[in-house]
Design a protein around this motif. Structure first.
Motif, PDB file in Angstrom:
ATOM      1  N   VAL A   1       0.832  -1.206   0.000  1.00  0.00           N
ATOM      2  CA  VAL A   1       0.000   0.000   0.000  1.00  0.00           C
ATOM      3  C   VAL A   1       0.867   1.258   0.000  1.00  0.00           C
TER       4      VAL A   1
ATOM      5  N   THR B   1      -5.303   1.672  -0.405  1.00  0.00           N
ATOM      6  CA  THR B   1      -4.283   2.720  -0.419  1.00  0.00           C
ATOM      7  C   THR B   1      -4.875   4.062  -0.010  1.00  0.00           C
TER       8      THR B   1
ATOM      9  N   THR C   1       2.194   1.790  -3.320  1.00  0.00           N
ATOM     10  CA  THR C   1       1.146   2.303  -4.201  1.00  0.00           C
ATOM     11  C   THR C   1       0.974   3.802  -4.018  1.00  0.00           C
TER      12      THR C   1
ATOM     13  N   TRP D   1      -3.660   6.282   3.103  1.00  0.00           N
ATOM     14  CA  TRP D   1      -3.131   7.589   2.747  1.00  0.00           C
ATOM     15  C   TRP D   1      -3.898   8.698   3.466  1.00  0.00           C
TER      16      TRP D   1
END
Length: 215
Positions: A27, A72, A30, A76
């Motif tokens: 992740v 992700t 990414t 994030w």
């Protein structure tokens, strides 16, 4: 009770610690990829290249690109916005959304991803439709909760209806988030002016709209 509008990072990563660690690495890779490439252009192949592994090492954990993107975005957003949750409790709903807007302005790749996913997830057959809708409704509910606390704390007038105030504030927040991506202007200054005018109207928020004016 302290609540946040998004799940904590990797909260949906069940499994053995080693598997969780691998998924977190994927992740985070990414995130780095999506800081360079558009969501629609990137693939698991790009993530594998970022990690220096075979693509199977990525698809084994995330067979679906959309599934990886949603995981992700969750990590994030949670990581970048973690410091903003307490703002709603200490300063109110409007400063909270201003902080979120600041995060998005400083992280344009995250802002682009959010808007792309929201657009895609509006289609009922999108794989993440239910999850993204739930997250969006949770944010809306959190802003409504923050406005209720604002009334109790005397920061906002008792005549303001939190359910309507939350709708209005999210419309302003997301509108300027989009404009900040498309226009060269001070989105925070625009947000401050718009919310100041909105808040001045809240003492009369129970007034029924005049259909003649609308038409």
């Amino acid at each position: 009770m302290h609540i946040t509008p998004f799940q904590t990072p990797t909260s949906n990563f069940a499994g053995e610690p080693a598997l969780v660690a691998d998924r977190i690495k994927i992740v985070e890779a990414t995130i780095r990829v999506l800081q360079q490439l558009d969501y629609h252009a990137a693939t698991q192949i790009d993530v594998a290249a970022e990690l220096g592994v075979d693509v199977d090492a990525v698809t084994r954990h995330f067979p679906s690109w959309d599934g990886l993107v949603i995981a992700t975005m969750e990590r994030w957003m949670s990581g970048r916005q973690a410091a903003t949750w307490d703002v709603a409790l200490t300063h109110g709903a409007v400063p909270f959304l201003r902080e979120l807007l600041t995060v998005n302005i400083n992280e344009p790749a995250l802002s682009r991803l959010q808007l792309a996913i929201l657009s895609a997830a509006s289609y009922p057959d999108y794989a993440g439709h239910s999850y993204i809708r739930h997250q969006y409704m949770t944010l809306l509910g959190y802003v409504q909760h923050a406005l209720t606390e604002d009334i109790l704390a005397g920061r906002e007038p008792a005549t303001m209806q939190p359910v309507h105030g939350a709708e209005q504030l999210l419309a302003i927040y997301q509108g300027f988030q989009l404009q900040a991506m498309m226009l060269d202007f001070d989105a925070l200054d625009a947000f401050d002016r718009a919310t100041a005018r909105l808040r001045r109207s809240w003492p009369d928020n129970d007034a029924t709209p005049d259909p003649a004016w609308i038409l």
